[in-house]
Design an enzyme around this catalytic site. Structure first.
Site: not given
Ligand code: PA5
Length: 460
Positions: A285, A314, A428
Site C-alpha cells: 500500500e 517444499h 471503498k
C-alpha cells in the site's frame, strides 16, 4: 536487542554483476540519496510523520496499562473489529508473541475477525459469552464498510444480551474528531482511544489499536516500545551504510531497477509468520503508486509475497531458485529459540537418522535457511537476512519499526507519497456506492451503467 541485516547475498561478489549490486554503486546511490535522508530526518524531528514518535509515547502506554487493568476482570474474551492497517499489526503481535494455543488455556480469549465472511464470524459466537466480551472497534476513518458491518453484526447479540447497556462492552479506537464511530461515541458513553491524524493505518501498530490487545493478552508493551526505540536509534544513523532501514530500502529500490519487482518476506519461524502478512500490506500500500510526487505517471511498486521457511522450501523455493529472476527475498532468522532440545535417534537400526542426533530443531531450521540462501546465491538470486536474536516483545518491536522506517525511506527513494492509499479509497467508495450508502447515488448510477454496458464472458 540484536537485530542484524545481512546483505552479502545481494552484492555482485556473491551473485554476479548481472543481478548483483556493487558496493561502489550502493555508496554512490547512498551519497545521492543523502538529501532524501535529511528530509526524512527533518520530518522525524518535526514529528510530521507521526509513526516515528509512537515508541516514545509514555503517556499512551500508561493509559493503555491503566485501561487494561481496569477492565481485565470484566472480560474473558476480546474481539478485535478492524481491517487492513487496523488489524494486521495487532494480529502480528498476537501470533508472534503469544502461544499458538493461547485461546485453549488463556484469557481473555482473543479473536481478530478482519473479514466479513459470515461463516467465519458466526464461528466465533459459540466461543464467547457476549456479556463478558470486549468488542474493540478500530477504524481510523470510522466508516470502513467491513468494520461497520462487523460492528452491526455483533451489535445484534450485544443489544440482545445487554439492552441499552451495550456500550459497556464496546471500545473504539478512531480518529480524534472525525468519522461515524465518533458520532456513536457522542451518543453513548463509549471509551475511545485515538489514532493520531498523522499516523496512517499501516503505520499504526504502536498506537492504542495495537497496544491494547497486546497488553490485554499479557504482551510486555514496554519491551515492545523499547525495541522500537532502539531501532529508531539505529535507523537514524547518519552513516547510511550502517543504517539498516536505509540499506533495506536502497537495496530494494536498486533491485527494482534490475527487474526484481517482487519482494518475498520469508520468516524461518512460525511465530513471525504474520509479520510477513503485516509487511505485505505495508510494502504494497505504501509503495504501489500510480504517480510520483511531481504527478508523473510511474505505476511503481514491488509486489510483496509472504512465504514460510522451512515449509515453503517444499512449495515455493523451486520457483525462487530456478524460475524468473524477478524477486528479492528477505529471510527472517531467529538466533535463539525458547524450546530447543537436542534430538535423539530412537531407531538405532536406522543409521540414516543419525545425522539428526544431538542437533536441535532450531539448528535444523537455521541450517535449512542457510542452505536456501546458498541455493539462491548460487543461482544469482538476491537475498537478505534479518536476524533477530530471539522472538520476544523487544525484538518484534524492533523489526516492525525497522520495516516501517525502511518503507518510509523507500518512498523517498521512489519519490512517491508512501503515506496515502488512493487505490484503496477508490475501492471503498465503489463499495459504498454499490451497497447504496447515502451520498454515493451518482457513483452508483455510473458504476451500474458501466456494468450494464460491459459484456460478460462466463463459462458455465
Ligand atoms: O493502511 C491503511 O490506511 C488501510 O489499510 C486502512 O487501515 C484500512 O483500509 C482500514 O481503514 P480504517 O482504519 O479507516 O477503517
Amino acid at each position: 536487542m540484536t537485530v542484524q541485516l545481512d546483505y552479502s547475498n545481494v552484492l555482485d561478489s556473491a551473485i554476479g554483476t548481472r543481478h548483483g549490486l556493487s558496493v561502489d554503486t550502493l555508496k554512490q546511490q547512498a551519497d545521492e540519496a543523502r538529501p532524501l535522508f535529511t528530509r526524512l530526518q527533518e520530518q522525524r524531528q518535526s514529528e510530521t510523520l507521526g509513526f516515528f514518535t509512537l515508541p516514545y509515547n509514555e503517556k499512551l502506554a500508561t493509559e493503555v496499562r491503566n485501561y487494561v487493568a481496569s477492565i481485565r476482570e470484566r472480560f474473558d474474551a476480546y474481539v478485535h473489529i478492524g481491517i487492513g492497517g487496523s488489524a494486521l499489526g495487532p494480529i502480528a503481535l498476537h501470533t508472534s508473541l503469544n502461544s499458538s494455543g493461547y485461546n485453549l488455556n488463556q484469557q481473555p480469549k482473543m479473536f481478530f475477525p478482519d473479514n466479513v465472511d459470515p461463516d467465519w464470524l458466526a464461528e466465533i459466537l459459540p466461543h464467547i459469552n457476549v456479556k463478558k466480551t470486549l468488542f474493540h472497534v478500530v477504524s481510523k476513518s470510522g466508516g470502513t464498510a467491513e468494520t461497520a458491518a462487523t460492528l452491526l453484526y455483533f451489535m445484534t447479540f450485544l443489544k440482545k444480551e445487554l439492552g441499552d447497556n451495550f456500550y459497556r462492552n464496546l471500545l473504539f479506537t478512531t480518529d480524534p474528531h472525525q468519522g461515524l464511530l465518533n458520532r456513536i461515541a457522542n451518543e453513548n458513553p463509549i471509551k475511545c482511544f485515538r489514532i493520531p491524524p498523522n499516523v496512517g493505518g499501516r503505520f499504526s501498530v504502536f498506537t492504542a489499536l495495537g497496544l491494547i490487545p497486546a497488553a490485554l493478552s499479557g504482551i510486555d508493551i514496554d519491551a515492545l516500545l523499547a525495541g522500537a526505540r532502539q531501532m529508531d536509534t539505529l535507523t537514524s544513523r547518519d552513516n547510511l551504510f550502517e543504517n539498516p532501514a536505509f540499506m533495506y530500502a536502497l537495496i530494494h529500490t536498486e533491485m527494482m531497477k534490475r527487474g526484481k519487482n517482487i519482494s518475498v518476506m520469508m520468516p524461518y519461524s512460525n511465530k513471525l509468520r504474520d509479520i510477513a502478512d503485516w509487511y505485505r500490506q505495508l510494502w504494497a500500500e505504501s509503495l504501489g503508486k500510480r504517480v510520483d510526487r511531481a504527478g508523473n505517471v510511474v505505476h511503481t511498486g514491488q509486489t510483496p509475497v509472504k512465504a514460510l521457511g522451512a515449509t515453503d522450501q517444499h512449495s515455493q523455493v523451486q520457483l525462487y531458485v530456478e524460475g524468473p529472476n524477478d524477486k528479492i527475498i528477505t529471510v527472517l532468522e531467529v538466533n535463539r529459540f525458547k524450546e530447543n532440545q537436542p534430538l535423539k535417534n530412537p531407531f538405532p537400526y536406522i543409521e540414516e537418522f543419525n545425522y539428526l542426533e544431538g542437533h536441535t530443531l532450531g539448528h535444523l531450521l537455521n541450517t535449512e535457511k542457510a542452505a536456501t540462501a546458498l541455493a539462491l546465491r548460487n543461482n544469482q538470486r538476491p537475498n537478505l537476512t534479518i536476524k533477530l536474536d530471539k522472538v520476544d516483545a523487544e525484538h518484534v518491536g524492533a523489526v516492525l519499526f525497522l520495516l516501517e522506517t525502511a518503507t518510509a525511506f523507500a518512498g523517498e527513494l521512489l519519490n512517491i507519497n508512501a503515506f496515502d492509499q488512493p487505490g484503496v479509497e477508490e475501492g471503498k467508495i465503489a463499495t459504498y456506492a454499490l451497497m447504496g450508502r447515502k451520498g454515493y447515488e451518482k457513483k452508483k448510477t455510473a458504476i451500474e451503467q458501466m456494468l450494464n454496458e460491459q459484456k460478460t464472458y462466463i463459462i458455465k
